[in-house]
Design a protein around this motif. Structure first.
Motif, PDB file in Angstrom:
ATOM      1  N   GLY A 308       0.777  -1.226   0.000  1.00 46.85           N
ATOM      2  CA  GLY A 308       0.000   0.000   0.000  1.00 46.85           C
ATOM      3  C   GLY A 308       0.808   1.275   0.000  1.00 46.85           C
ATOM      4  O   GLY A 308       0.254   2.360  -0.238  1.00 46.85           O
ATOM      5  N   ASP A 309       2.112   1.205   0.246  1.00 47.53           N
ATOM      6  CA  ASP A 309       2.950   2.402   0.214  1.00 47.53           C
ATOM      7  C   ASP A 309       2.966   3.016  -1.179  1.00 47.53           C
ATOM      8  O   ASP A 309       2.957   2.303  -2.187  1.00 47.53           O
ATOM      9  CB  ASP A 309       4.395   2.063   0.617  1.00 47.53           C
ATOM     10  N   VAL A 310       3.044   4.340  -1.234  1.00 46.26           N
ATOM     11  CA  VAL A 310       3.162   5.060  -2.499  1.00 46.26           C
ATOM     12  C   VAL A 310       4.433   5.902  -2.458  1.00 46.26           C
ATOM     13  O   VAL A 310       4.634   6.686  -1.524  1.00 46.26           O
ATOM     14  CB  VAL A 310       1.940   5.961  -2.761  1.00 46.26           C
ATOM     15  N   MET A 311       5.281   5.715  -3.462  1.00 49.68           N
ATOM     16  CA  MET A 311       6.510   6.492  -3.582  1.00 49.68           C
ATOM     17  C   MET A 311       6.352   7.530  -4.691  1.00 49.68           C
ATOM     18  O   MET A 311       6.003   7.187  -5.822  1.00 49.68           O
ATOM     19  CB  MET A 311       7.692   5.579  -3.911  1.00 49.68           C
ATOM     20  N   ASP A 312       6.594   8.777  -4.364  1.00 51.21           N
ATOM     21  CA  ASP A 312       6.668   9.859  -5.343  1.00 51.21           C
ATOM     22  C   ASP A 312       8.122  10.282  -5.441  1.00 51.21           C
ATOM     23  O   ASP A 312       8.713  10.723  -4.443  1.00 51.21           O
ATOM     24  CB  ASP A 312       5.809  11.043  -4.916  1.00 51.21           C
ATOM     25  N   ALA A 313       8.704  10.154  -6.621  1.00 55.65           N
ATOM     26  CA  ALA A 313      10.126  10.433  -6.808  1.00 55.65           C
ATOM     27  C   ALA A 313      10.317  11.428  -7.935  1.00 55.65           C
ATOM     28  O   ALA A 313       9.658  11.331  -8.972  1.00 55.65           O
ATOM     29  CB  ALA A 313      10.882   9.141  -7.128  1.00 55.65           C
ATOM     30  N   SER A 314      11.216  12.379  -7.742  1.00 54.29           N
ATOM     31  CA  SER A 314      11.470  13.379  -8.775  1.00 54.29           C
ATOM     32  C   SER A 314      12.946  13.742  -8.809  1.00 54.29           C
ATOM     33  O   SER A 314      13.653  13.627  -7.809  1.00 54.29           O
ATOM     34  CB  SER A 314      10.637  14.640  -8.539  1.00 54.29           C
ATOM     35  N   VAL A 315      13.386  14.177  -9.981  1.00 49.73           N
ATOM     36  CA  VAL A 315      14.738  14.703 -10.177  1.00 49.73           C
ATOM     37  C   VAL A 315      14.593  15.977 -10.992  1.00 49.73           C
ATOM     38  O   VAL A 315      13.828  16.020 -11.975  1.00 49.73           O
ATOM     39  CB  VAL A 315      15.650  13.698 -10.904  1.00 49.73           C
ATOM     40  N   THR A 316      15.320  17.013 -10.621  1.00 49.95           N
ATOM     41  CA  THR A 316      15.216  18.311 -11.287  1.00 49.95           C
ATOM     42  C   THR A 316      15.265  18.172 -12.803  1.00 49.95           C
ATOM     43  O   THR A 316      16.206  17.602 -13.355  1.00 49.95           O
ATOM     44  CB  THR A 316      16.371  19.231 -10.847  1.00 49.95           C
ATOM     45  N   GLY A 317      14.230  18.674 -13.478  1.00 53.90           N
ATOM     46  CA  GLY A 317      14.219  18.707 -14.934  1.00 53.90           C
ATOM     47  C   GLY A 317      13.840  17.416 -15.617  1.00 53.90           C
ATOM     48  O   GLY A 317      13.678  17.390 -16.842  1.00 53.90           O
ATOM     49  N   LEU A 318      13.677  16.332 -14.856  1.00 51.02           N
ATOM     50  CA  LEU A 318      13.443  15.022 -15.471  1.00 51.02           C
ATOM     51  C   LEU A 318      12.033  14.494 -15.255  1.00 51.02           C
ATOM     52  O   LEU A 318      11.688  13.435 -15.777  1.00 51.02           O
ATOM     53  CB  LEU A 318      14.452  13.997 -14.940  1.00 51.02           C
ATOM     54  N   GLY A 319      11.224  15.210 -14.499  1.00 53.97           N
ATOM     55  CA  GLY A 319       9.870  14.746 -14.265  1.00 53.97           C
ATOM     56  C   GLY A 319       9.743  14.030 -12.939  1.00 53.97           C
ATOM     57  O   GLY A 319      10.530  14.238 -12.012  1.00 53.97           O
ATOM     58  N   ALA A 320       8.728  13.164 -12.853  1.00 57.12           N
ATOM     59  CA  ALA A 320       8.421  12.512 -11.585  1.00 57.12           C
ATOM     60  C   ALA A 320       7.821  11.138 -11.823  1.00 57.12           C
ATOM     61  O   ALA A 320       7.137  10.900 -12.819  1.00 57.12           O
ATOM     62  CB  ALA A 320       7.450  13.368 -10.765  1.00 57.12           C
ATOM     63  N   GLN A 321       8.091  10.241 -10.880  1.00 61.81           N
ATOM     64  CA  GLN A 321       7.485   8.916 -10.847  1.00 61.81           C
ATOM     65  C   GLN A 321       6.456   8.857  -9.720  1.00 61.81           C
ATOM     66  O   GLN A 321       6.576   9.570  -8.729  1.00 61.81           O
ATOM     67  CB  GLN A 321       8.524   7.834 -10.554  1.00 61.81           C
ATOM     68  N   ARG A 322       5.503   7.977  -9.874  1.00 61.08           N
ATOM     69  CA  ARG A 322       4.631   7.632  -8.751  1.00 61.08           C
ATOM     70  C   ARG A 322       4.359   6.118  -8.835  1.00 61.08           C
ATOM     71  O   ARG A 322       3.779   5.629  -9.795  1.00 61.08           O
ATOM     72  CB  ARG A 322       3.325   8.399  -8.780  1.00 61.08           C
ATOM     73  N   THR A 323       4.833   5.383  -7.835  1.00 61.68           N
ATOM     74  CA  THR A 323       4.689   3.936  -7.835  1.00 61.68           C
ATOM     75  C   THR A 323       4.093   3.469  -6.511  1.00 61.68           C
ATOM     76  O   THR A 323       4.456   3.979  -5.442  1.00 61.68           O
ATOM     77  CB  THR A 323       6.047   3.243  -8.059  1.00 61.68           C
ATOM     78  N   ARG A 324       3.200   2.515  -6.617  1.00 61.96           N
ATOM     79  CA  ARG A 324       2.550   1.951  -5.433  1.00 61.96           C
ATOM     80  C   ARG A 324       3.066   0.546  -5.185  1.00 61.96           C
ATOM     81  O   ARG A 324       3.258  -0.240  -6.124  1.00 61.96           O
ATOM     82  CB  ARG A 324       1.037   1.909  -5.649  1.00 61.96           C
ATOM     83  N   CYS A 325       3.308   0.210  -3.939  1.00 57.74           N
ATOM     84  CA  CYS A 325       3.795  -1.103  -3.564  1.00 57.74           C
ATOM     85  C   CYS A 325       2.616  -2.038  -3.287  1.00 57.74           C
ATOM     86  O   CYS A 325       1.666  -1.659  -2.600  1.00 57.74           O
ATOM     87  CB  CYS A 325       4.679  -1.013  -2.326  1.00 57.74           C
ATOM     88  N   VAL A 326       2.708  -3.245  -3.815  1.00 58.08           N
ATOM     89  CA  VAL A 326       1.663  -4.240  -3.656  1.00 58.08           C
ATOM     90  C   VAL A 326       2.315  -5.538  -3.185  1.00 58.08           C
ATOM     91  O   VAL A 326       3.274  -6.008  -3.801  1.00 58.08           O
ATOM     92  CB  VAL A 326       0.912  -4.476  -4.982  1.00 58.08           C
ATOM     93  N   ALA A 327       1.825  -6.106  -2.114  1.00 61.09           N
ATOM     94  CA  ALA A 327       2.379  -7.359  -1.614  1.00 61.09           C
ATOM     95  C   ALA A 327       2.069  -8.487  -2.608  1.00 61.09           C
ATOM     96  O   ALA A 327       0.994  -8.539  -3.219  1.00 61.09           O
ATOM     97  CB  ALA A 327       1.796  -7.688  -0.243  1.00 61.09           C
ATOM     98  N   GLU A 328       3.031  -9.382  -2.780  1.00 67.67           N
ATOM     99  CA  GLU A 328       2.846 -10.514  -3.654  1.00 67.67           C
ATOM    100  C   GLU A 328       1.690 -11.381  -3.156  1.00 67.67           C
ATOM    101  O   GLU A 328       1.593 -11.668  -1.954  1.00 67.67           O
ATOM    102  CB  GLU A 328       4.128 -11.334  -3.707  1.00 67.67           C
ATOM    103  N   ALA A 329       0.843 -11.778  -4.083  1.00 71.08           N
ATOM    104  CA  ALA A 329      -0.292 -12.632  -3.710  1.00 71.08           C
ATOM    105  C   ALA A 329       0.207 -13.985  -3.226  1.00 71.08           C
ATOM    106  O   ALA A 329       1.236 -14.500  -3.704  1.00 71.08           O
ATOM    107  CB  ALA A 329      -1.219 -12.812  -4.903  1.00 71.08           C
ATOM    108  N   ALA A 330      -0.492 -14.551  -2.281  1.00 69.94           N
ATOM    109  CA  ALA A 330      -0.116 -15.851  -1.733  1.00 69.94           C
ATOM    110  C   ALA A 330      -0.161 -16.908  -2.831  1.00 69.94           C
ATOM    111  O   ALA A 330      -1.086 -16.924  -3.655  1.00 69.94           O
ATOM    112  CB  ALA A 330      -1.053 -16.232  -0.598  1.00 69.94           C
ATOM    113  N   GLN A 331       0.844 -17.768  -2.831  1.00 66.66           N
ATOM    114  CA  GLN A 331       0.934 -18.823  -3.853  1.00 66.66           C
ATOM    115  C   GLN A 331       0.061 -20.021  -3.467  1.00 66.66           C
ATOM    116  O   GLN A 331      -0.041 -20.358  -2.312  1.00 66.66           O
ATOM    117  CB  GLN A 331       2.391 -19.260  -4.022  1.00 66.66           C
TER     118      GLN A 331
END
Length: 331
Positions: A308-331
């Motif tokens: 459920g964590d959400v990471m927002d990452a940016s670098v000057t002039g290069l834009g931004a990412q937004r990625t959400r963490c999802v736990a692996e489904a049980a096998q």
């Protein structure tokens, strides 16, 4: 997941991306800062074109891309109509560790030897001296990553069930635009086509082999799970980035700033990293040279990634990412 709103997506008049329409194939795109898209297959009359193809002929492609960015004629489509993928499929990924001064000092202090009861200030001073000596006398620490770990800048990241301590590592990535082998530091940046953002996720529990500690680090397992390298969204040409050695990297976890540092804190700058990697390997167009991550990863904060964590990452002039963490489904 969609990108966070931005008044300008990146520095300069254009960038390269890899996009797809719903249920359509991925295609290379010229993207403008006002979030408009030009399909380069149509604009250049090449039906099977990729961003890596453009990088293969970068000296020829770059002037044409400049012309297309200036030309108001070709119809452009809103970026919101497309899915954004990782901007390039590299053949080789060169990763780097221990390349930010403050980060390495923090690690040195956190991992003190048994019986070392010196005050933290003394151990920090010792680490700072070591960093100065490294910059003057030593070599970068570079190892190999797998292209299969790359995912898009807005894709969910699956946290494998076996990864006990998954961590973030925001990095500036140089994208190679000309074959480079044994190039000097002074000319190294001439072989870089542009820059993009990478988040080099790492499972801290598997960095070192428990069964054979004497063989050192296990980067295969700790860094190369599928999706462990969110990349992009764009490749911004070098001509639009005045100084890659003075860019701000910022990573927020659920809105809270965790990493916030300038590439000025690098021990070995971009040119030295590219030159060093090329002394052994032959760097190819589209390859990535990741340049290390600054202080502020999860181990420092005592807070690792979880479902459920959400990471927002940016670098000057290069834009931004937004990625959400999802736990692996049980096998």
């Amino acid at each position: 997941m969609k990108p966070a709103p931005s008044s300008a997506l990146f520095a300069g008049p254009f960038a390269l991306g890899t996009l797809s329409a719903p249920d359509g194939p991925a295609f290379p795109a010229l993207v403008t800062p006002d979030a408009r898209v030009l399909d380069l297959r149509l604009a250049l009359g090449e039906g099977h074109l990729s961003v890596r193809d453009l990088l293969e002929g970068w000296e020829t492609a770059l002037p044409r891309l400049r012309e297309l960015a200036r030309d108001p004629g070709p119809a452009r489509t809103p970026l919101a109509d497309f899915r954004v993928h990782a901007p390039v499929e590299p053949r080789q990924v060169f990763q780097s560790g221990a390349n930010y001064r403050q980060h390495v000092i923090d690690l040195h202090v956190a991992h003190r030897a048994p019986g070392d009861d010196r005050p933290e200030e003394e151990r920090r001073a010792e680490a700072a001296e070591i960093m100065d000596r490294r910059a003057a006398e030593d070599l970068p620490y570079v190892f190999i990553g797998l292209p299969s770990a790359i995912t898009g800048p807005y894709d969910d990241v699956v946290l494998p069930a076996w990864a006990e301590k998954p961590d973030w590592e925001l990095e500036l990535a140089a994208v190679i635009g000309r074959p480079a082998h044994r190039v000097g530091v002074e000319e190294a940046l001439e072989y870089v086509a542009g820059y993009t953002i990478a988040n080099d996720l790492t499972d801290r529990t598997t960095v070192f082999r428990r069964d054979m500690p004497q063989i050192g680090t296990d980067w295969l397992r700790s860094k190369n799970a599928p999706g462990f390298t969110p990349l992009g969204p764009w490749i911004v040409p070098t001509e639009s980035i005045a100084n890659p050695d003075d860019l701000r990297l910022t990573l927020k976890l659920n809105g809270e700033t965790m990493q916030d540092e300038s590439t000025k804190d690098m021990i070995f700058n971009v040119a030295r990293m590219v030159s060093y990697a090329s002394q052994t390997a032959r760097l190819l167009p589209g390859d990535l040279v990741l340049t290390g991550s600054p202080a502020g990863n999860g181990m420092h904060w005592g807070r690792l990634l979880r479902d459920g964590d959400v990471m927002d990452a940016s670098v000057t002039g290069l834009g931004a990412q937004r990625t959400r963490c999802v736990a692996e489904a049980a096998q």
